[in-house]
Design a protein around this motif. Sequence first.
Motif, PDB file in Angstrom:
ATOM      1  N   VAL A   1      -7.123 -12.610  39.019  1.00 34.15           N
ATOM      2  CA  VAL A   1      -6.563 -11.448  39.708  1.00 34.15           C
ATOM      3  C   VAL A   1      -7.272 -10.241  39.136  1.00 34.15           C
ATOM      4  O   VAL A   1      -7.218  -9.999  37.922  1.00 34.15           O
ATOM      5  CB  VAL A   1      -5.041 -11.319  39.488  1.00 34.15           C
ATOM      6  CG1 VAL A   1      -4.490 -10.159  40.320  1.00 34.15           C
ATOM      7  CG2 VAL A   1      -4.325 -12.608  39.836  1.00 34.15           C
TER       8      VAL A   1
ATOM      9  N   TYR B   1       2.598  -7.547  40.144  1.00 26.59           N
ATOM     10  CA  TYR B   1       1.927  -8.324  41.194  1.00 26.59           C
ATOM     11  C   TYR B   1       1.005  -9.373  40.569  1.00 26.59           C
ATOM     12  O   TYR B   1       1.010 -10.545  40.955  1.00 26.59           O
ATOM     13  CB  TYR B   1       1.112  -7.394  42.103  1.00 26.59           C
ATOM     14  CG  TYR B   1       0.103  -8.134  42.954  1.00 26.59           C
ATOM     15  CD1 TYR B   1       0.476  -8.704  44.168  1.00 26.59           C
ATOM     16  CD2 TYR B   1      -1.219  -8.296  42.524  1.00 26.59           C
ATOM     17  CE1 TYR B   1      -0.439  -9.408  44.937  1.00 26.59           C
ATOM     18  CE2 TYR B   1      -2.137  -9.000  43.282  1.00 26.59           C
ATOM     19  CZ  TYR B   1      -1.746  -9.552  44.492  1.00 26.59           C
ATOM     20  OH  TYR B   1      -2.656 -10.255  45.240  1.00 26.59           O
TER      21      TYR B   1
ATOM     22  N   CYS C   1       5.555  -4.994  45.300  1.00 25.14           N
ATOM     23  CA  CYS C   1       4.443  -5.709  44.648  1.00 25.14           C
ATOM     24  C   CYS C   1       4.858  -7.131  44.287  1.00 25.14           C
ATOM     25  O   CYS C   1       4.077  -8.074  44.432  1.00 25.14           O
ATOM     26  CB  CYS C   1       3.989  -4.955  43.400  1.00 25.14           C
ATOM     27  SG  CYS C   1       3.095  -3.429  43.757  1.00 25.14           S
ATOM     28  N   GLU C   2       6.084  -7.282  43.792  1.00 28.36           N
ATOM     29  CA  GLU C   2       6.610  -8.615  43.461  1.00 28.36           C
ATOM     30  C   GLU C   2       6.615  -9.509  44.693  1.00 28.36           C
ATOM     31  O   GLU C   2       6.148 -10.645  44.669  1.00 28.36           O
ATOM     32  CB  GLU C   2       8.027  -8.463  42.909  1.00 28.36           C
ATOM     33  CG  GLU C   2       8.841  -9.735  42.878  1.00 28.36           C
ATOM     34  CD  GLU C   2       8.903 -10.373  41.501  1.00 28.36           C
ATOM     35  OE1 GLU C   2       9.264 -11.548  41.424  1.00 28.36           O
ATOM     36  OE2 GLU C   2       8.575  -9.685  40.526  1.00 28.36           O
TER      37      GLU C   2
ATOM     38  N   LYS D   1       2.840 -12.325  38.754  1.00 27.44           N
ATOM     39  CA  LYS D   1       3.523 -13.189  39.725  1.00 27.44           C
ATOM     40  C   LYS D   1       2.503 -13.967  40.567  1.00 27.44           C
ATOM     41  O   LYS D   1       2.681 -15.164  40.841  1.00 27.44           O
ATOM     42  CB  LYS D   1       4.407 -12.334  40.635  1.00 27.44           C
ATOM     43  CG  LYS D   1       5.296 -13.132  41.579  1.00 27.44           C
ATOM     44  CD  LYS D   1       6.411 -13.839  40.818  1.00 27.44           C
ATOM     45  CE  LYS D   1       7.407 -14.473  41.777  1.00 27.44           C
ATOM     46  NZ  LYS D   1       8.487 -15.158  41.062  1.00 27.44           N
ATOM     47  N   HIS D   2       1.438 -13.292  40.979  1.00 28.07           N
ATOM     48  CA  HIS D   2       0.418 -13.948  41.798  1.00 28.07           C
ATOM     49  C   HIS D   2      -0.310 -15.029  40.983  1.00 28.07           C
ATOM     50  O   HIS D   2      -0.611 -16.112  41.504  1.00 28.07           O
ATOM     51  CB  HIS D   2      -0.579 -12.903  42.304  1.00 28.07           C
ATOM     52  CG  HIS D   2      -1.538 -13.426  43.323  1.00 28.07           C
ATOM     53  ND1 HIS D   2      -1.204 -13.625  44.637  1.00 28.07           N
ATOM     54  CD2 HIS D   2      -2.844 -13.810  43.214  1.00 28.07           C
ATOM     55  CE1 HIS D   2      -2.242 -14.097  45.302  1.00 28.07           C
ATOM     56  NE2 HIS D   2      -3.253 -14.220  44.449  1.00 28.07           N
TER      57      HIS D   2
ATOM     58  N   ALA E   1       3.160 -10.675  46.082  1.00 28.21           N
ATOM     59  CA  ALA E   1       2.412 -11.637  45.270  1.00 28.21           C
ATOM     60  C   ALA E   1       2.373 -13.025  45.882  1.00 28.21           C
ATOM     61  O   ALA E   1       1.494 -13.835  45.556  1.00 28.21           O
ATOM     62  CB  ALA E   1       2.991 -11.696  43.855  1.00 28.21           C
TER      63      ALA E   1
END
Length: 809
Positions: free
Chosen positions: A393, A287, A259-260, A290-291, A263
């Motif tokens: 997000v 996610y 997930c990291e 970071k995104h 992102a």
Amino acid sequence: MDYIAHIRQKDGKIQTVQDHLREVQELSERLGSKIGVRYLAGLAGVLHDLGKFTMGFRTYIQQAVENPDEPPRKGSVDHSTAGGRLLYRRYHKNSAAVDDKLAAEWISNCVVSHHQGLRDFLDPESTPSFIERVDDKALDEYENAASEFFTHFPEHDMDEYYTKAKAELRHHLSFVQQQGLPPVAISLLIKYIFSCLIDADRTNTRRFEEDEQEEEPFDHLSFFSKSYDKLIHHLQELNQSDHADTTINRLRRAMSLQCEDFAAHPSGIYTLSIPTGGGKTLASLRYALKHAITHGKERIIYIVPYTTIIEQNADEVRNILQEHDMILEHHSNVIEEKGSEDEDYDVKKKKIKLAKDNWDRPIIFTTMVQFLNTFFAKGTRNVRRLHQMSNAVIIFDEVQSVPVKCISLFNAALNFLHLIGRSSLLLCTATQPGLDYVKHKLHLPKEPEIIQNLDEVVKNFKRVEMIDRTTAAGWKAPELAAFIQEQMDEVDSVLAILNTKSAVRKLFAELEEQEWVKESGVRLFHLSTNMCAAHRKEELVEIKKALEDEDRVICVSTQLIEAGVNISFDCVIRSLAGLDSIAQAAGRCNRHGKDPSRNVFIIKSADEVLKQLPEIRIGGEKTERLLHEFRQEPERFGHDLLSPAAMSSYFCYYYHQIGDGDEMHYHVPKLEKNLFDLLDMNKDYYHAYKNKHREAPKLLSRPSFATAEQYFEAISNAATSVLVPFNKEARELIVSLNGELGAGELGTLLQKAQQYMVNIYDHERKGLEKSSNVYYLLHGHVLALRDIAYSEKFGVEITGEGEWSFLST
């Protein structure tokens, strides 16, 4: 002379019309600029109260403030039509240009509708009602109002501004066409502009009324960066725990890292198919943070199916981030919108309208119902929040909970948010619902899944055995109680999940009378949506503690416990439903892999009446088909009822049963139409108009907004929210809401009240009204329950015979 927009109640200070219009214009521009509709939104802002440039409104508002207990007659002054009229007559009526006409239509509708919700361009009666409103309706002092407006906003400046708005319109029309989006995307764009206007208008008015200063812009990047650091620190601590090296925890870490890494991908619609118990909440938060940092997003919004999940997930995130005020839970509307505001200036109702309710926090937790209401429900309270979902997000936890009838509308909303709203969307569940089977598909990338080697991950996460104990006749409560006794001879905890509250209560009552339950010291718990969120939260804390203390525990619950609740039983019994629901229920068994394997039994309850729950009934039928096929060819499904192959087959059968007709497009039998089409091409109403008038409508826009909103209910048999006296704080809230409050204080109280709300159906409300166990607060806008009708064990008691019934004697 100063024309009056508002008069502050506490000191009589006046906000002039020109000041209000300019300030709302500026705020509307700011909200609209997030998706490239700065001037379209600003146009709505600067024109919405043009009709207040009149002596009629000046007299009207003065009388309303001087006589708050006897305000002027509702609707005696129309101040919202004038701005729409100016647009229609100046830019639409005498122009042949498509962009002139469309811009005038879109913004006129926003302006004339800002007290009730968007109007129909084409209505069911095929009348030219919109044009009659903006062009033909008798409107006192209109010419004077327009003339006064142009003294503050010169005509040349207005024309230049309109040219910029048209350029935005052309860009969006071209973009929608390039992306192959259906016309419903344009309807949602108009709703977005309307959202900007409503929030800007309400916010500016509240700030004036409460004498608030405008807040400094929030530093989202700084907040998300600090939050990300705290999350990583928390994950590092988990990695150093005694159980960090188990197979499941190693898999959780691997998926969290994926997930990291993911992102960094550009904004899009992606899927996160983490198996139940795989750490979905923290992985998706990783996610999202970071995104948001990488791509400059302003908000993280979790959309979940049940309020139970909101409570648990929001608490988990708060405990990690230690930012309680920055995380907002929106369970349900404490105040339900009842019709239009009718442009009245009732001082008491005005406070309700202005109460802060606009998702102005960086992290939001809300429900699927509230998400759908934001786009499609009637009025102005819900749509006010829509603009907050842009440049965000948005994580859909348990996305399979989308009501079938809403699938096309849901997909349209997600495509709009991604392609036009510049948001990233994460469809997060252990059981992706196979939306490829529907006509109006999501705009997914070629490879949307974040988790790699999904089949292998699912296999490694297997920690239960699914056992089919369904029978044709079904199990009645006494038989099921006896079966639970058998299991309790082997294990220390059993969770039984049934589909209806009445079946749950019947089984609970049966177990409560069993001698073996009393004699063996079993702790018996009940959970249902008749209990308010705070009540369920307390009960879940008690259940978890009992399980951790290794007490003997039986919990009987509706499906509210099966998604997102971090709890683990030795054995789970699930009444027949959709395979996705059964998979979620299985996630409450041996959740952390403490034992090599535990049993999940599928049964069929004979005490459930599913006539009013067609989705559960059809889901159960398709699961029965799959169970039969599994018995015949288990190898076809990898010998696992919860395998991706089994889930894919289930959704294929399910959507085939529903069909690709109107059922997924929100069919309304009374209209013989579906809501998707009313917001899309609207061909039937268009041709009906042509046939009746022997010419095409003068308007180019087709959506029937008001008609669609009138019939939209995210959940059928729409419920009424009732405030219950669960504890001391709830009772104090009830007392406070019966007093006089400012708009700012009211917003805070309404937010607190959400955790004490229970949704009741119409027949339940009528029963409570008949027994005088409900009453109204806040001048008739909030429904409250009397103490006598709330039970510590079951929640709302429709009969009014709870534990506190002695109070009535």
